[in-house]
Scaffold this motif. Structure first.
Motif, short mmCIF file in Angstrom:
data_model
loop_
_atom_site.label_atom_id
_atom_site.label_comp_id
_atom_site.label_asym_id
_atom_site.label_seq_id
_atom_site.Cartn_x
_atom_site.Cartn_y
_atom_site.Cartn_z
N LEU A 5 0.72 -1.30 0.01
CA LEU A 5 -0.01 0.03 0.16
C LEU A 5 0.84 1.32 0.11
O LEU A 5 1.97 1.19 0.70
N TYR A 6 0.48 2.37 -0.79
CA TYR A 6 1.16 3.53 -0.64
C TYR A 6 0.15 4.75 -0.13
O TYR A 6 -1.05 4.66 -0.67
N PHE A 7 0.74 5.70 0.51
CA PHE A 7 -0.07 6.82 0.85
C PHE A 7 0.76 7.89 0.61
O PHE A 7 1.89 8.22 0.64
N ALA A 8 -0.10 9.01 0.55
CA ALA A 8 0.32 10.34 0.51
C ALA A 8 1.03 10.61 -0.84
O ALA A 8 1.13 10.36 -1.86
N TRP A 9 2.33 11.47 -0.70
CA TRP A 9 3.08 11.46 -1.96
C TRP A 9 3.55 10.75 -2.44
O TRP A 9 4.06 10.48 -3.60
N ARG A 11 2.16 7.55 -2.64
CA ARG A 11 1.21 7.19 -3.44
C ARG A 11 1.10 7.92 -4.75
O ARG A 11 0.97 7.42 -5.99
N GLU A 12 1.41 9.40 -4.77
CA GLU A 12 1.01 10.01 -6.06
C GLU A 12 2.30 9.68 -6.91
O GLU A 12 2.26 9.84 -8.33
N ARG A 53 13.28 9.71 3.67
CA ARG A 53 11.80 10.41 3.62
C ARG A 53 10.91 9.27 3.54
O ARG A 53 9.55 9.39 3.37
N ALA A 57 5.28 0.37 7.41
CA ALA A 57 4.47 -0.46 8.38
C ALA A 57 4.30 -1.75 7.87
O ALA A 57 3.83 -2.11 6.76
N PHE A 62 4.64 -0.22 12.66
CA PHE A 62 5.76 0.52 12.23
C PHE A 62 6.93 -0.34 12.29
O PHE A 62 7.27 -1.09 13.21
N ALA A 76 2.86 -1.42 4.01
CA ALA A 76 2.47 -0.02 3.88
C ALA A 76 3.89 0.97 3.66
O ALA A 76 4.44 0.83 4.53
N PHE A 78 4.87 5.06 3.08
CA PHE A 78 4.49 6.23 3.34
C PHE A 78 5.55 7.25 3.82
O PHE A 78 6.61 6.80 4.25
N PRO A 80 6.97 10.33 6.27
CA PRO A 80 6.82 10.65 7.92
C PRO A 80 5.37 11.15 8.08
O PRO A 80 4.95 11.80 7.32
N VAL A 81 4.70 10.86 9.19
CA VAL A 81 3.45 11.16 9.39
C VAL A 81 3.39 12.55 10.06
O VAL A 81 4.31 13.00 10.36
N THR A 82 2.17 13.17 9.59
CA THR A 82 1.95 14.66 9.84
C THR A 82 0.66 14.99 10.48
O THR A 82 0.16 15.97 10.06
N GLU B 51 -5.17 12.61 4.96
CA GLU B 51 -5.19 11.30 4.44
C GLU B 51 -4.99 10.27 5.70
O GLU B 51 -4.04 10.76 6.49
N TYR B 53 -4.51 5.73 6.95
CA TYR B 53 -4.47 4.44 6.65
C TYR B 53 -5.30 3.71 7.46
O TYR B 53 -5.28 3.40 8.55
N MET B 56 -5.06 0.69 9.78
CA MET B 56 -4.23 0.93 11.09
C MET B 56 -4.63 1.93 12.01
O MET B 56 -4.20 2.00 13.07
N LYS B 117 1.00 13.26 16.85
CA LYS B 117 1.45 13.73 15.69
C LYS B 117 2.69 13.12 15.14
O LYS B 117 3.10 13.34 13.79
N ALA B 120 0.79 8.41 14.71
CA ALA B 120 -0.32 8.05 14.06
C ALA B 120 -0.32 8.25 12.46
O ALA B 120 0.04 9.22 12.06
N PHE B 122 -1.36 9.64 9.87
CA PHE B 122 -2.08 10.63 9.07
C PHE B 122 -1.09 11.47 8.35
O PHE B 122 0.21 11.68 8.44
N TRP B 123 -1.67 12.00 7.16
CA TRP B 123 -0.60 12.88 6.37
C TRP B 123 -1.70 14.19 5.88
O TRP B 123 -2.72 13.94 5.48
N LYS B 124 -1.16 15.39 6.03
CA LYS B 124 -1.90 16.42 5.74
C LYS B 124 -1.38 16.88 4.37
O LYS B 124 -0.11 17.26 3.99
N TRP B 135 2.24 18.84 0.14
CA TRP B 135 2.19 17.78 1.42
C TRP B 135 2.94 18.51 2.48
O TRP B 135 4.11 18.70 2.35
N ALA B 138 7.05 16.47 7.77
CA ALA B 138 7.34 16.25 9.13
C ALA B 138 8.27 17.14 9.75
O ALA B 138 9.12 17.65 9.12
#
Lengths: 84, 149
Positions: A5-9, A11-12, A53, A57, A62, A76, A78, A80-82, B51, B53, B56, B117, B120, B122-124, B135, B138
């Motif tokens: 699975l890919y997320f955020a940029w 994925r793009e 970057r 998971a 993680f 997955a 992705f 770093p989370v924000t 966005e 996951y 999870m 922060k 979890a 999440f991505w803004k 995007w 971090a």
């Protein structure tokens, strides 16, 4: 088979939100998986170019570069989370 | 029911109502902290999309809540994180804690935000008036804040 699975940029950049792949026996860790995935397309290569970057998971926990991926069902990838 | 409960939703929440529900019927709590994180209209931002996951996120939020509950026994709380497209002034995240004494309520609330922060999924993505999107990167100081616990 593993669900990638890919997320955020990531994925793009890859251009898809996920793919189901049979991992070769030579791919045993997260680091090895990223090396292998980066060869799949220019989008994969661009997304995974800077490993500092990239976060991963394995089966929804993680992981680090040395985390095993053999037998994993869901991996997955992705940035770093924000959140928060 | 866990001492600190986690929820994930697209809809707006009511922080005052969440705190009232947490405190209802309790006479042993001497301190309550109620924190809301909001969308700021920095640099012409018109929307912020969260966005996450799906498989999870909620489990990870509850693990963070359980970690806080284990560190500060006696603290009760509620954490709510929104996802989807949010506008400036709207809320993103709620952390409500309560404890017999204020030090634990403040500490647990601060810990919960620092870990939400950084731990979890999440991505803004920011959306600006000229149509461009970006995007959010971090920040090292968020990692430092999470690491101090």
């Amino acid at each position: 088979m593993a669900e990638i699975l890919y997320f955020a940029w990531v994925r793009e950049a890859v251009g898809i939100d996920g793919e189901t792949l049979a991992l070769p026996a030579t791919v045993s860790t997260v680091a090895g998986l990223l090396d292998w995935l980066a060869q799949r397309s220019p989008g994969h290569a661009a997304a995974l170019a800077d490993r500092s970057r990239i976060r991963v998971a394995v089966d929804q926990a993680f992981a680090g570069p040395d985390t095993p991926v053999t037998g994993a069902r869901e991996i997955a990838i992705f940035p770093p989370v924000t959140g928060g | 029911m866990p001492a600190i409960g986690a929820r994930l939703q697209t809809d707006e929440f009511d922080g005052a109502a969440e705190q009232a529900a947490l405190l209802a019927g309790r006479r042993d709590l001497g301190a309550a902290v109620n924190f809301t994180g909001l969308v700021r209209a920095d640099d012409g931002l018109v929307a912020l999309t969260l966005e996450h996951y799906p498989a999870m996120t909620l489990g990870q939020m509850q693990a963070i809540a359980d970690a806080a509950a284990a560190r500060w026994p006696g603290v009760v709380g509620t954490i709510i994180h929104r996802h989807g497209r949010l506008l400036p002034g709207e809320s993103i995240v709620l952390v409500v804690t309560a404890a017999p004494h204020r030090a634990d309520a403040f500490a647990a609330a601060s810990f919960l935000m620092d870990w939400l922060k950084t731990k979890a999924p999440f991505w803004k993505r920011e959306e600006f008036a000229d149509g461009t999107t970006r995007w959010v990167e971090a920040r090292a100081h968020d990692d430092d804040a999470a690491a101090r616990w």
